[in-house]
Design an enzyme around this catalytic site. Structure first.
Site, PDB file in Angstrom:
ATOM      1  N   SER A  91      25.006  -5.247  38.107  1.00  0.00           N
ATOM      2  CA  SER A  91      25.592  -3.905  38.149  1.00  0.00           C
ATOM      3  C   SER A  91      24.869  -3.027  39.170  1.00  0.00           C
ATOM      4  CB  SER A  91      25.423  -3.335  36.732  1.00  0.00           C
ATOM      5  OG  SER A  91      25.695  -1.975  36.660  1.00  0.00           O
TER       6      SER A  91
ATOM      7  N   SER B 254      12.152   5.935  41.006  1.00  0.00           N
ATOM      8  CA  SER B 254      13.166   6.996  40.933  1.00  0.00           C
ATOM      9  C   SER B 254      12.481   8.259  41.419  1.00  0.00           C
ATOM     10  CB  SER B 254      13.611   7.201  39.483  1.00  0.00           C
ATOM     11  OG  SER B 254      14.232   8.473  39.321  1.00  0.00           O
TER      12      SER B 254
ATOM     13  N   PHE C  47      22.525   8.218  42.574  1.00  0.00           N
ATOM     14  CA  PHE C  47      23.461   7.215  43.119  1.00  0.00           C
ATOM     15  C   PHE C  47      24.597   6.975  42.150  1.00  0.00           C
ATOM     16  CE2 PHE C  47      21.963   5.204  47.061  1.00  0.00           C
ATOM     17  CZ  PHE C  47      20.836   5.972  47.262  1.00  0.00           C
TER      18      PHE C  47
ATOM     19  N   TYR D 242      11.114   8.126  30.833  1.00  0.00           N
ATOM     20  CA  TYR D 242      11.684   7.580  32.077  1.00  0.00           C
ATOM     21  C   TYR D 242      10.766   7.896  33.269  1.00  0.00           C
ATOM     22  CZ  TYR D 242      15.260   6.589  35.637  1.00  0.00           C
ATOM     23  OH  TYR D 242      15.951   6.088  36.706  1.00  0.00           O
TER      24      TYR D 242
ATOM     25  N   LYS E 143       8.621   5.288  35.714  1.00  0.00           N
ATOM     26  CA  LYS E 143       8.843   5.208  37.164  1.00  0.00           C
ATOM     27  C   LYS E 143       7.588   5.632  37.930  1.00  0.00           C
ATOM     28  CE  LYS E 143      13.109   3.788  36.931  1.00  0.00           C
ATOM     29  NZ  LYS E 143      13.465   2.441  37.411  1.00  0.00           N
TER      30      LYS E 143
ATOM     31  N   ASP F  32      15.935 -11.449  30.410  1.00  0.00           N
ATOM     32  CA  ASP F  32      15.372 -10.161  29.998  1.00  0.00           C
ATOM     33  C   ASP F  32      14.040 -10.066  30.735  1.00  0.00           C
ATOM     34  OD1 ASP F  32      13.883  -8.188  28.770  1.00  0.00           O
ATOM     35  OD2 ASP F  32      14.591  -8.640  26.753  1.00  0.00           O
TER      36      ASP F  32
HETATM   37  N1  LIG Z   1      21.752   5.335  39.711  1.00  0.00           N
HETATM   38  C1  LIG Z   1      20.816   6.224  39.990  1.00  0.00           C
HETATM   39  O1  LIG Z   1      21.112   7.393  40.277  1.00  0.00           O
HETATM   40  C2  LIG Z   1      19.381   5.829  39.988  1.00  0.00           C
HETATM   41  C3  LIG Z   1      18.919   4.641  39.482  1.00  0.00           C
HETATM   42  N2  LIG Z   1      17.566   4.375  39.510  1.00  0.00           N
HETATM   43  C4  LIG Z   1      17.041   3.115  39.027  1.00  0.00           C
HETATM   44  O2  LIG Z   1      17.676   2.058  39.701  1.00  0.00           O
HETATM   45  C5  LIG Z   1      17.734   0.900  38.878  1.00  0.00           C
HETATM   46  C6  LIG Z   1      19.159   0.398  38.824  1.00  0.00           C
HETATM   47  O3  LIG Z   1      19.949   1.398  38.199  1.00  0.00           O
HETATM   48  P1  LIG Z   1      21.532   1.412  38.278  1.00  0.00           P
HETATM   49  O4  LIG Z   1      21.997   0.343  39.160  1.00  0.00           O
HETATM   50  O5  LIG Z   1      21.926   2.805  38.539  1.00  0.00           O
HETATM   51  O6  LIG Z   1      21.858   1.117  36.753  1.00  0.00           O
HETATM   52  P2  LIG Z   1      22.847   0.075  36.069  1.00  0.00           P
HETATM   53  O7  LIG Z   1      22.816   0.449  34.627  1.00  0.00           O
HETATM   54  O8  LIG Z   1      24.131   0.003  36.799  1.00  0.00           O
HETATM   55  O9  LIG Z   1      22.083  -1.318  36.278  1.00  0.00           O
HETATM   56  C7  LIG Z   1      20.931  -1.662  35.608  1.00  0.00           C
HETATM   57  C8  LIG Z   1      21.007  -3.130  35.257  1.00  0.00           C
HETATM   58  O10 LIG Z   1      19.776  -3.488  34.626  1.00  0.00           O
HETATM   59  C9  LIG Z   1      20.079  -4.407  33.611  1.00  0.00           C
HETATM   60  N3  LIG Z   1      19.011  -4.454  32.620  1.00  0.00           N
HETATM   61  C10 LIG Z   1      18.672  -3.517  31.702  1.00  0.00           C
HETATM   62  N4  LIG Z   1      17.661  -3.949  30.946  1.00  0.00           N
HETATM   63  C11 LIG Z   1      17.336  -5.187  31.391  1.00  0.00           C
HETATM   64  C12 LIG Z   1      16.374  -6.152  31.017  1.00  0.00           C
HETATM   65  N5  LIG Z   1      15.522  -5.934  30.005  1.00  0.00           N
HETATM   66  N6  LIG Z   1      16.318  -7.324  31.694  1.00  0.00           N
HETATM   67  C13 LIG Z   1      17.179  -7.569  32.715  1.00  0.00           C
HETATM   68  N7  LIG Z   1      18.111  -6.698  33.113  1.00  0.00           N
HETATM   69  C14 LIG Z   1      18.195  -5.523  32.462  1.00  0.00           C
HETATM   70  C15 LIG Z   1      21.392  -3.891  33.028  1.00  0.00           C
HETATM   71  O11 LIG Z   1      22.044  -4.908  32.274  1.00  0.00           O
HETATM   72  C16 LIG Z   1      22.135  -3.474  34.274  1.00  0.00           C
HETATM   73  O12 LIG Z   1      22.936  -4.519  34.785  1.00  0.00           O
HETATM   74  C17 LIG Z   1      17.165   1.327  37.521  1.00  0.00           C
HETATM   75  O13 LIG Z   1      15.818   0.937  37.465  1.00  0.00           O
HETATM   76  C18 LIG Z   1      17.266   2.848  37.558  1.00  0.00           C
HETATM   77  O14 LIG Z   1      16.278   3.449  36.767  1.00  0.00           O
HETATM   78  C19 LIG Z   1      16.661   5.229  40.034  1.00  0.00           C
HETATM   79  C20 LIG Z   1      17.080   6.413  40.529  1.00  0.00           C
HETATM   80  C21 LIG Z   1      18.462   6.804  40.564  1.00  0.00           C
HETATM   81  C1  LIG Z   2      19.893  13.567  33.065  1.00  0.00           C
HETATM   82  C2  LIG Z   2      21.019  13.248  34.056  1.00  0.00           C
HETATM   83  C3  LIG Z   2      21.443  14.556  34.734  1.00  0.00           C
HETATM   84  C4  LIG Z   2      22.293  15.452  33.890  1.00  0.00           C
HETATM   85  C5  LIG Z   2      23.435  14.731  33.265  1.00  0.00           C
HETATM   86  O1  LIG Z   2      24.473  15.329  33.066  1.00  0.00           O
HETATM   87  C6  LIG Z   2      23.249  13.363  32.915  1.00  0.00           C
HETATM   88  C7  LIG Z   2      22.129  12.648  33.227  1.00  0.00           C
HETATM   89  C8  LIG Z   2      21.944  11.282  32.681  1.00  0.00           C
HETATM   90  C9  LIG Z   2      21.517  10.304  33.760  1.00  0.00           C
HETATM   91  C10 LIG Z   2      20.307  10.831  34.563  1.00  0.00           C
HETATM   92  C11 LIG Z   2      20.655  12.214  35.163  1.00  0.00           C
HETATM   93  C12 LIG Z   2      19.579  12.734  36.160  1.00  0.00           C
HETATM   94  O2  LIG Z   2      18.461  13.181  35.492  1.00  0.00           O
HETATM   95  C13 LIG Z   2      19.152  11.688  37.203  1.00  0.00           C
HETATM   96  C14 LIG Z   2      18.869  10.312  36.588  1.00  0.00           C
HETATM   97  C15 LIG Z   2      17.547  10.342  35.837  1.00  0.00           C
HETATM   98  C16 LIG Z   2      20.041   9.878  35.723  1.00  0.00           C
HETATM   99  C17 LIG Z   2      19.736   8.438  35.424  1.00  0.00           C
HETATM  100  C18 LIG Z   2      19.135   7.909  36.769  1.00  0.00           C
HETATM  101  C19 LIG Z   2      18.846   9.162  37.613  1.00  0.00           C
HETATM  102  O3  LIG Z   2      19.924   9.315  38.544  1.00  0.00           O
HETATM  103  C20 LIG Z   2      17.553   9.078  38.396  1.00  0.00           C
HETATM  104  O4  LIG Z   2      16.683   8.286  38.128  1.00  0.00           O
HETATM  105  C21 LIG Z   2      17.391   9.967  39.507  1.00  0.00           C
HETATM  106  O5  LIG Z   2      16.398   9.970  40.125  1.00  0.00           O
END
Ligand SMILES: NC(=O)C1=CN([C@@H]2O[C@H](COP(=O)(O)OP(=O)(O)OC[C@H]3O[C@@H](n4cnc5c(N)ncnc54)[C@H](O)[C@@H]3O)[C@@H](O)[C@H]2O)C=CC1
Ligand SMILES: C[C@]12CCC(=O)C=C1CC[C@@H]1[C@@H]2[C@@H](O)C[C@@]2(C)[C@H]1CC[C@]2(O)C(=O)C=O
Length: 257
Positions: free
Chosen positions: A14, A151, A197, A164, A168, A61
């Site tokens: 994902s 992040s 993102f 969180y 990070k 995992d």
């Molecule tokens: N989307 C955003 O705005 C941001 C995302 N991030 C970080 O980027 C990374 C990817 O996030 P996204 O792609 O947005 O999220 P997402 O939820 O689309 O993808 C995360 C993936 O990690 C997998 N996952 C969760 N726990 C797991 C485990 N224990 N073992 C193996 N896989 C596991 C999930 O099944 C999922 O496929 C995360 O570390 C998130 O914290 C950081 C900043 C911003």
């Molecule tokens: C807490 C946020 C922002 C407000 C909202 O309506 C929903 C949210 C849930 C997902 C959060 C949102 C924001 O804080 C940015 C993060 C923490 C997001 C999950 C990943 C995220 O985009 C990030 O790591 C940004 O640096």
């Protein structure tokens, strides 16, 4: 071109991980998708579109050493050889105040976020670097590259993000010492700190909220596209001088409290 890249990408069924696999494979590399068993149908659809010669799925995992070891073994048993690139994107985000209306933050939730985001990332670093150390070095004396995902919350953690942001911040903190530890075996360690993102993590929010969030970003005035993260991963793989550093990719955004 990434024709020599054999990668393991966690959380890659994902979002940012998936975009990373797509980028690596479209540039000629190979990728092992490491994600939870519950994500197998998503992984299958990626394999269908990119081809089973280039992509394989290892249910994993990241907190379990045996799962990460199995993913590393899959690369070797498939005839690809040891991985020379490991990208950690597996992560979870929770929201809970340190002291909320219902009482103190759950300690279990705090530990779980650190287990997946921080311990899981370090688990990949330690096990993947061991495999990389068995490879022949390239002209720069390098055997591999490890890329972690932090992040911008590591720097600007918001209300409700103690767990969180801590998870990070720890990834930011381990980047330089891991790079120093692994310099002797020619393995680079880099971390990417994304801003906002548009992945399933944010796609679940109402469209209006997504739009408003996008408008907060100085330039470009929109949420990041996961392919832009994939592009940065490719640049890091290709540039041998990038090591021990964290790169923000956030359009100049700084999160408010
Ligand atoms: N989307 C955003 O705005 C941001 C995302 N991030 C970080 O980027 C990374 C990817 O996030 P996204 O792609 O947005 O999220 P997402 O939820 O689309 O993808 C995360 C993936 O990690 C997998 N996952 C969760 N726990 C797991 C485990 N224990 N073992 C193996 N896989 C596991 C999930 O099944 C999922 O496929 C995360 O570390 C998130 O914290 C950081 C900043 C911003
Ligand atoms: C807490 C946020 C922002 C407000 C909202 O309506 C929903 C949210 C849930 C997902 C959060 C949102 C924001 O804080 C940015 C993060 C923490 C997001 C999950 C990943 C995220 O985009 C990030 O790591 C940004 O640096």
């Amino acid at each position: 071109m990434l024709s020599k890249t054999v990668s393991l990408v966690t959380g890659s069924a994902s979002g940012l991980g998936r975009a990373t696999v797509e980028r690596i494979v479209s540039s000629g590399g190979k990728a092992i998708i490491c994600d939870l068993p519950s994500q197998s149908s998503l992984a299958d659809s990626i394999i269908d579109s990119l081809g089973s010669d280039n992509v394989k799925f290892s249910p994993c995992d990241v907190t379990q050493s045996s799962d990460v070891t199995a993913a590393l073994d899959l690369s070797e048993n498939s005839g690809w050889g040891p991985v020379n690139c490991a990208v950690s994107c597996a992560g979870i985000a929770t929201a809970s105040k340190t002291l909320g209306r219902k009482g103190p933050h759950s300690l279990e939730m705090f530990s779980n976020v650190l287990a997946v985001n921080t311990v899981g990332t370090f688990n990949v670093i330690r096990l993947a670097s061991e495999r990389m150390s068995t490879l022949d070095p390239d002209d720069n004396g390098q055997r591999g590259v490890i890329i972690n995902t932090a992040s911008i919350a590591a720097y600007d953690g918001q209300v409700g993000q103690a767990a969180y942001a801590a998870s990070k911040g720890a990834i930011v903190g381990l980047t330089l010492p891991c790079a120093r530890d692994l310099s002797g075996v020619g393995v680079r360690v880099m971390t990417i700190a994304p801003g906002l993102f548009l992945t399933p993590l944010l796609a679940g929010l109402p469209e209006k909220v997504q739009e408003e969030m996008g408008k907060q970003i100085p330039c470009p005035r929109r949420l990041g596209d996961p392919s832009e993260f994939g592009k940065l991963v490719e640049s890091i793989i290709e540039n041998p001088m990038l090591n021990g550093e964290v790169i923000r990719i956030d359009g100049g955004y700084r999160m408010p409290p």
